[in-house]
Design a protein around this motif. Structure first.
Motif, PDB file in Angstrom:
ATOM      1  N   ALA A   1      -4.109   1.289   7.139  1.00  9.61           N
ATOM      2  CA  ALA A   1      -5.151   0.374   7.632  1.00  9.61           C
ATOM      3  C   ALA A   1      -4.602  -0.987   8.080  1.00  9.61           C
ATOM      4  CB  ALA A   1      -6.244   0.209   6.585  1.00  9.61           C
TER       5      ALA A   1
ATOM      6  N   GLN B   1      -1.954  13.123   5.990  1.00  9.50           N
ATOM      7  CA  GLN B   1      -3.121  13.414   5.161  1.00  9.50           C
ATOM      8  C   GLN B   1      -3.285  14.914   4.914  1.00  9.50           C
ATOM      9  OE1 GLN B   1      -4.921  11.050   3.700  1.00  9.50           O
ATOM     10  NE2 GLN B   1      -6.186  12.543   2.663  1.00  9.50           N
TER      11      GLN B   1
ATOM     12  N   TRP C   1      -4.025   8.601   3.433  1.00 11.24           N
ATOM     13  CA  TRP C   1      -3.035   7.933   4.274  1.00 11.24           C
ATOM     14  C   TRP C   1      -3.668   6.985   5.296  1.00 11.24           C
ATOM     15  CZ3 TRP C   1       1.795   7.249   3.144  1.00 11.24           C
ATOM     16  CH2 TRP C   1       2.417   8.123   2.262  1.00 11.24           C
ATOM     17  N   PRO C   2      -4.846   7.292   5.833  1.00  9.85           N
ATOM     18  CA  PRO C   2      -5.455   6.309   6.747  1.00  9.85           C
ATOM     19  C   PRO C   2      -5.719   4.954   6.085  1.00  9.85           C
ATOM     20  CG  PRO C   2      -6.448   8.450   7.110  1.00  9.85           C
ATOM     21  CD  PRO C   2      -5.570   8.576   5.891  1.00  9.85           C
ATOM     22  N   VAL C   3      -6.041   4.950   4.804  1.00 12.86           N
ATOM     23  CA  VAL C   3      -6.257   3.671   4.101  1.00 12.86           C
ATOM     24  C   VAL C   3      -4.925   2.931   3.959  1.00 12.86           C
ATOM     25  CG1 VAL C   3      -6.962   2.646   1.905  1.00 12.86           C
ATOM     26  CG2 VAL C   3      -8.266   4.539   2.872  1.00 12.86           C
ATOM     27  N   VAL C   4      -3.856   3.663   3.680  1.00 18.20           N
ATOM     28  CA  VAL C   4      -2.536   3.046   3.544  1.00 18.20           C
ATOM     29  C   VAL C   4      -2.116   2.414   4.876  1.00 18.20           C
ATOM     30  CG1 VAL C   4      -0.091   3.513   3.100  1.00 18.20           C
ATOM     31  CG2 VAL C   4      -1.844   4.596   1.685  1.00 18.20           C
TER      32      VAL C   4
ATOM     33  N   PHE D   1       0.830  -1.206   0.000  1.00 21.00           N
ATOM     34  CA  PHE D   1       0.000   0.000   0.000  1.00 21.00           C
ATOM     35  C   PHE D   1       0.864   1.255   0.000  1.00 21.00           C
ATOM     36  CE2 PHE D   1      -4.191  -1.679   2.059  1.00 21.00           C
ATOM     37  CZ  PHE D   1      -4.365  -2.528   0.978  1.00 21.00           C
TER      38      PHE D   1
ATOM     39  N   LYS E   1       0.934   4.206  -2.841  1.00 24.37           N
ATOM     40  CA  LYS E   1       0.629   5.598  -2.489  1.00 24.37           C
ATOM     41  C   LYS E   1       1.767   6.525  -2.883  1.00 24.37           C
ATOM     42  CE  LYS E   1      -1.337   9.045  -0.295  1.00 24.37           C
ATOM     43  NZ  LYS E   1      -2.449   9.764  -0.858  1.00 24.37           N
TER      44      LYS E   1
ATOM     45  N   TRP F   1      -5.672   6.895  -2.688  1.00 25.56           N
ATOM     46  CA  TRP F   1      -6.128   6.626  -1.333  1.00 25.56           C
ATOM     47  C   TRP F   1      -5.577   7.670  -0.372  1.00 25.56           C
ATOM     48  CZ3 TRP F   1      -4.012   0.988  -1.508  1.00 25.56           C
ATOM     49  CH2 TRP F   1      -4.817   0.214  -2.340  1.00 25.56           C
TER      50      TRP F   1
END
Length: 194
Positions: free
Chosen positions: A50, A112, A45-48, A32, A36, A43
């Motif tokens: 996760a 983010q 940064w919170p998704v990265v 991830f 990114k 996406w």
């Protein structure tokens, strides 16, 4: 370890599955991150982060369960099956993973939108290091040194310290370097923000 060696195949398969799931979750994060950084995905940064949040949450849950577990004493002549944990041990067992998870959350938010100072992001790390510094006198006692010496007497390579002074000096220097490393990182990023 002895309990694992003497356990049945079902318990071993269960442990293998847990280890594979943890490794899989941890291996997803670098993928991830590369996606990114290469701008291949849009996406946040919170998704990265996760996968790390999932792993950190599981770690916090396990440490809470471990800290709340009562001590179970063994029978006559047997050692206790669970170590009696002091309040400090229980708090630090939960504080480490919890503060790490808070740090990851703040770092994801910082990356983010950069709406907060990096010094605020580092506060959980400094709290965690503070807990480690407060535990140093207990962990570096002569009694603890003797316990480690007795436990590792059969494997000299596993315990490289020749004396108690060397044992204490090593641990104090390592702790000081960790705090210095985080302080310099925090200062560098904070000064670059301005």
């Amino acid at each position: 370890v002895q309990a694992f060696v003497h356990s049945g195949s079902g318990a071993r398969v269960f442990m293998l599955c847990i280890v594979l799931i943890c490794c899989g979750i941890l291996m997803i994060f670098p993928i991830f991150l590369v996606l990114k950084v290469d701008a291949s995905v849009v996406w946040g940064w919170p998704v990265v982060f996760a996968p790390l949040f999932v792993f950190g949450s599981a770690s916090v849950l396990c440490s809470c369960c471990s800290a709340l577990q009562p001590c179970v004493a063994g029978g006559e002549g047997e050692e206790s099956t669970a170590r009696s944990l002091s309040l400090g041990d229980r708090v630090s067992a939960v504080a480490g993973p919890t503060l790490s998870l808070v740090f990851l959350s703040l770092l994801a938010v910082y990356l983010q939108d950069r709406s907060m100072s990096f010094a605020v992001v580092c506060l959980p790390v400094f709290l965690n290091e503070g807990v480690a510094v407060m535990r140093l006198p207990r962990e570096l006692s002569r009694a603890q040194y003797q316990v480690l010496t007795e436990r590792l007497r059969t494997n000299a390579a596993a315990f490289p310290f020749q004396s108690y002074a060397e044992f204490v000096t090593h641990h104090v220097i390592v702790q000081m370097l960790r705090v210095l490393q985080w302080t310099l990182l925090c200062l560098q990023v904070t000064l670059d923000e301005k």
